[in-house]
Motif scaffolding. Structure first.
Motif, PDB file in Angstrom:
ATOM      1  N   VAL A 189     -12.472 -10.087   7.293  1.00 57.29           N
ATOM      2  CA  VAL A 189     -13.802  -9.582   6.959  1.00 57.29           C
ATOM      3  C   VAL A 189     -13.688  -8.059   6.830  1.00 57.29           C
ATOM      4  CG1 VAL A 189     -16.263  -9.685   7.469  1.00 57.29           C
ATOM      5  CG2 VAL A 189     -14.763 -11.513   8.263  1.00 57.29           C
ATOM      6  N   VAL A 190     -14.149  -7.299   7.817  1.00 57.10           N
ATOM      7  CA  VAL A 190     -14.047  -5.839   7.752  1.00 57.10           C
ATOM      8  C   VAL A 190     -13.188  -5.280   8.891  1.00 57.10           C
ATOM      9  CG1 VAL A 190     -16.237  -5.559   6.551  1.00 57.10           C
ATOM     10  CG2 VAL A 190     -16.205  -5.596   9.054  1.00 57.10           C
ATOM     11  N   LEU A 191     -12.663  -6.151   9.738  1.00 54.82           N
ATOM     12  CA  LEU A 191     -11.908  -5.699  10.899  1.00 54.82           C
ATOM     13  C   LEU A 191     -10.412  -5.671  10.586  1.00 54.82           C
ATOM     14  CD1 LEU A 191     -13.703  -7.699  13.758  1.00 54.82           C
ATOM     15  CD2 LEU A 191     -14.086  -5.314  13.045  1.00 54.82           C
ATOM     16  N   PRO A 192      -9.729  -4.551  10.848  1.00 49.94           N
ATOM     17  CA  PRO A 192      -8.274  -4.500  10.653  1.00 49.94           C
ATOM     18  C   PRO A 192      -7.563  -5.427  11.633  1.00 49.94           C
ATOM     19  CG  PRO A 192      -9.227  -2.291  10.816  1.00 49.94           C
ATOM     20  CD  PRO A 192     -10.284  -3.259  11.253  1.00 49.94           C
ATOM     21  N   VAL A 193      -6.608  -6.185  11.114  1.00 47.08           N
ATOM     22  CA  VAL A 193      -5.839  -7.112  11.944  1.00 47.08           C
ATOM     23  C   VAL A 193      -4.432  -6.567  12.203  1.00 47.08           C
ATOM     24  CG1 VAL A 193      -4.905  -9.440  12.110  1.00 47.08           C
ATOM     25  CG2 VAL A 193      -7.160  -9.072  11.092  1.00 47.08           C
ATOM     26  N   ALA A 194      -3.765  -6.062  11.149  1.00 51.51           N
ATOM     27  CA  ALA A 194      -2.414  -5.553  11.294  1.00 51.51           C
ATOM     28  C   ALA A 194      -2.109  -4.606  10.121  1.00 51.51           C
ATOM     29  CB  ALA A 194      -1.389  -6.688  11.315  1.00 51.51           C
ATOM     30  N   ARG A 195      -1.143  -3.726  10.354  1.00 55.79           N
ATOM     31  CA  ARG A 195      -0.704  -2.814   9.311  1.00 55.79           C
ATOM     32  C   ARG A 195       0.823  -2.771   9.324  1.00 55.79           C
ATOM     33  NH1 ARG A 195      -3.445   1.253   6.718  1.00 55.79           N
ATOM     34  NH2 ARG A 195      -5.052   1.322   8.344  1.00 55.79           N
ATOM     35  N   LEU A 196       1.421  -2.937   8.151  1.00 54.50           N
ATOM     36  CA  LEU A 196       2.874  -2.923   8.021  1.00 54.50           C
ATOM     37  C   LEU A 196       3.290  -1.762   7.127  1.00 54.50           C
ATOM     38  CD1 LEU A 196       2.093  -5.990   8.691  1.00 54.50           C
ATOM     39  CD2 LEU A 196       4.332  -6.557   7.765  1.00 54.50           C
ATOM     40  N   TYR A 197       4.515  -1.283   7.361  1.00 56.28           N
ATOM     41  CA  TYR A 197       5.052  -0.164   6.586  1.00 56.28           C
ATOM     42  C   TYR A 197       6.425  -0.539   6.022  1.00 56.28           C
ATOM     43  CZ  TYR A 197       1.479   2.590   9.016  1.00 56.28           C
ATOM     44  OH  TYR A 197       0.298   3.061   9.516  1.00 56.28           O
ATOM     45  N   PHE A 198       6.649  -0.167   4.778  1.00 54.33           N
ATOM     46  CA  PHE A 198       7.934  -0.398   4.113  1.00 54.33           C
ATOM     47  C   PHE A 198       8.374   0.914   3.468  1.00 54.33           C
ATOM     48  CE2 PHE A 198       5.363  -4.207   3.966  1.00 54.33           C
ATOM     49  CZ  PHE A 198       6.213  -5.196   4.422  1.00 54.33           C
ATOM     50  N   PHE A 199       9.582   1.327   3.773  1.00 54.42           N
ATOM     51  CA  PHE A 199      10.118   2.542   3.150  1.00 54.42           C
ATOM     52  C   PHE A 199      11.125   2.137   2.078  1.00 54.42           C
ATOM     53  CE2 PHE A 199      13.173   6.035   2.773  1.00 54.42           C
ATOM     54  CZ  PHE A 199      12.308   7.079   2.446  1.00 54.42           C
ATOM     55  N   LEU A 200      10.817   2.449   0.823  1.00 49.50           N
ATOM     56  CA  LEU A 200      11.669   2.084  -0.315  1.00 49.50           C
ATOM     57  C   LEU A 200      12.644   3.211  -0.607  1.00 49.50           C
ATOM     58  CD1 LEU A 200      12.480   0.244  -2.642  1.00 49.50           C
ATOM     59  CD2 LEU A 200      10.637   1.255  -4.002  1.00 49.50           C
ATOM     60  N   ASN A 201      13.940   2.882  -0.523  1.00 50.05           N
ATOM     61  CA  ASN A 201      15.004   3.829  -0.863  1.00 50.05           C
ATOM     62  C   ASN A 201      15.628   3.386  -2.179  1.00 50.05           C
ATOM     63  OD1 ASN A 201      17.010   5.818  -0.729  1.00 50.05           O
ATOM     64  ND2 ASN A 201      18.401   4.447   0.380  1.00 50.05           N
ATOM     65  N   VAL A 202      15.417   4.169  -3.240  1.00 49.30           N
ATOM     66  CA  VAL A 202      15.929   3.835  -4.568  1.00 49.30           C
ATOM     67  C   VAL A 202      17.321   4.436  -4.719  1.00 49.30           C
ATOM     68  CG1 VAL A 202      15.522   3.956  -7.050  1.00 49.30           C
ATOM     69  CG2 VAL A 202      13.585   3.839  -5.464  1.00 49.30           C
ATOM     70  N   THR A 203      18.321   3.574  -4.885  1.00 55.70           N
ATOM     71  CA  THR A 203      19.700   4.026  -5.051  1.00 55.70           C
ATOM     72  C   THR A 203      20.009   4.213  -6.533  1.00 55.70           C
ATOM     73  OG1 THR A 203      20.475   1.729  -5.010  1.00 55.70           O
ATOM     74  CG2 THR A 203      20.418   2.919  -2.923  1.00 55.70           C
ATOM     75  N   GLY A 204      21.288   4.493  -6.832  1.00 53.68           N
ATOM     76  CA  GLY A 204      21.698   4.836  -8.185  1.00 53.68           C
ATOM     77  C   GLY A 204      21.474   3.726  -9.187  1.00 53.68           C
ATOM     78  N   PRO A 205      21.719   4.022 -10.489  1.00 50.97           N
ATOM     79  CA  PRO A 205      21.504   3.020 -11.546  1.00 50.97           C
ATOM     80  C   PRO A 205      22.379   1.803 -11.350  1.00 50.97           C
ATOM     81  CG  PRO A 205      21.839   5.211 -12.478  1.00 50.97           C
ATOM     82  CD  PRO A 205      22.178   5.292 -11.018  1.00 50.97           C
ATOM     83  N   THR A 206      21.961   0.670 -11.907  1.00 49.43           N
ATOM     84  CA  THR A 206      22.737  -0.551 -11.834  1.00 49.43           C
ATOM     85  C   THR A 206      23.977  -0.421 -12.689  1.00 49.43           C
ATOM     86  OG1 THR A 206      21.533  -1.497 -13.690  1.00 49.43           O
ATOM     87  CG2 THR A 206      20.680  -1.928 -11.485  1.00 49.43           C
ATOM     88  N   PRO A 207      25.070  -1.132 -12.351  1.00 48.79           N
ATOM     89  CA  PRO A 207      26.285  -1.046 -13.166  1.00 48.79           C
ATOM     90  C   PRO A 207      26.045  -1.389 -14.625  1.00 48.79           C
ATOM     91  CG  PRO A 207      26.731  -2.157 -11.085  1.00 48.79           C
ATOM     92  CD  PRO A 207      25.240  -1.958 -11.169  1.00 48.79           C
TER      93      PRO A 207
END
Length: 298
Positions: free
Chosen positions: A204-222
């Motif tokens: 509804v309007v109540l926060p239940v949980a919060r998750l965090y993801f840190f995206l590390n972008v590496t070099g170009p694909t082969p």
């Protein structure tokens, strides 16, 4: 008021612990670029034989595969990055000395392992954790907003926010209105996508949980770099082609007489003399015929 102050203090302590306890992994792709790895293999086997270069890259990756399971404190990342740079320079020097690359890679991996084991270890994560996600440029990143406890079956909503920083302070985040579901997906991944993604679960309007993801972008694909190398090779091959032959322009006799009379050859002079003689003979015949007609009385 005392209860509010106590909750605020506990939250501040937990936030500090979360930043302190962030962890990352010692993968080869996370601390070296493909260009750097190619330079190392080129120093060992040259750059002409692509098969030998690919075999070298496979051995390089295989030698450091076991290091990817080692986790350490995220604050030690810069220190380990410096050691990987030093290792890359050392491998290039060994390659110029024409030593066997499999032995060099194995020794370098063992040395890096000893360094990693001396780093500050990663602590157990206390939710909400920042989960590290490493994806190659051009690949696909998935962020599942899933918790390990049951949620209400109805009126559950998901909202996503993004920050280019590694942080949990919501003042640095901006809303991603296009992401509303349980799973957020980015495809294809670009360097500008690197940063922290936050998922908020609400009932509804109540926060239940919060998750965090840190995206590390590496070099170009082969594959992408291979296409770039093919294009570059075609450009070099085209540049090495012999230049088109330019046909010389031979001026006419009139142009030579008008602009460059000193460029006349002996053939040109003979041709000019013959033309003048023919003109003189023709003029003589014309004069003789005119005189004959005039004096004959016709």
């Amino acid at each position: 008021m005392a209860l509010v102050a106590w909750v605020s203090a506990v939250a501040s302590v937990l936030l500090a612990l979360l930043v302190f306890w962030a962890s990352t992994q010692a993968c080869l792709f996370c601390f070296t670029t493909r260009v750097a790895r190619l330079r190392v293999c080129h120093s060992f086997v040259g750059w002409k034989d692509s098969l030998k270069v690919n075999q070298c890259l496979e051995n390089y990756q295989l030698a450091f595969k076991k290091l990817s399971i080692l986790e350490f404190d995220y604050n030690e990342r810069n220190r380990l990055h410096d050691t990987f740079m030093q290792m890359t320079n050392s491998l290039q020097q060994q390659g110029l000395a024409k030593g066997p690359y499999d032995v060099a890679f194995r020794r370098a991996a063992e040395k890096q392992k000893m360094i990693i084991l001396q780093l500050k270890r990663a602590h157990a994560c206390t939710p909400p954790c920042v989960q590290d996600v490493s994806v190659h440029q051009g690949g696909q990143a998935l962020f599942p907003c899933v918790v390990n406890f049951p949620l209400p079956k109805e009126e559950i909503t998901y909202s996503w926010k993004f920050s280019p920083l590694r942080t949990q302070s919501m003042s640095y985040f901006r809303l991603l209105p296009e992401a509303r579901g349980l799973v957020a997906r980015i495809r294809p991944v670009k360097p500008i996508h690197g940063g922290t993604y936050s998922c908020l679960i609400k009932h509804v309007v109540l926060p239940v949980a919060r998750l965090y993801f840190f995206l590390n972008v590496t070099g170009p694909t082969p594959r992408q770099e291979t296409e770039l190398q093919v294009t570059f090779r075609e450009v070099v091959r085209w540049a090495r082609k012999e230049p088109e032959a330019v046909e010389p322009v031979k001026p006419s006799l009139g142009q030579l007489l008008t602009h460059h009379p000193w460029d006349l050859t002996w053939a040109d002079l003979c041709l000019l003399a013959m033309a003048m003689a023919a003109m003189a003979a023709a003029l003589t015949v014309l004069v003789w015929m005119f005189c004959w007609w005039y004096f004959s009385g016709y």
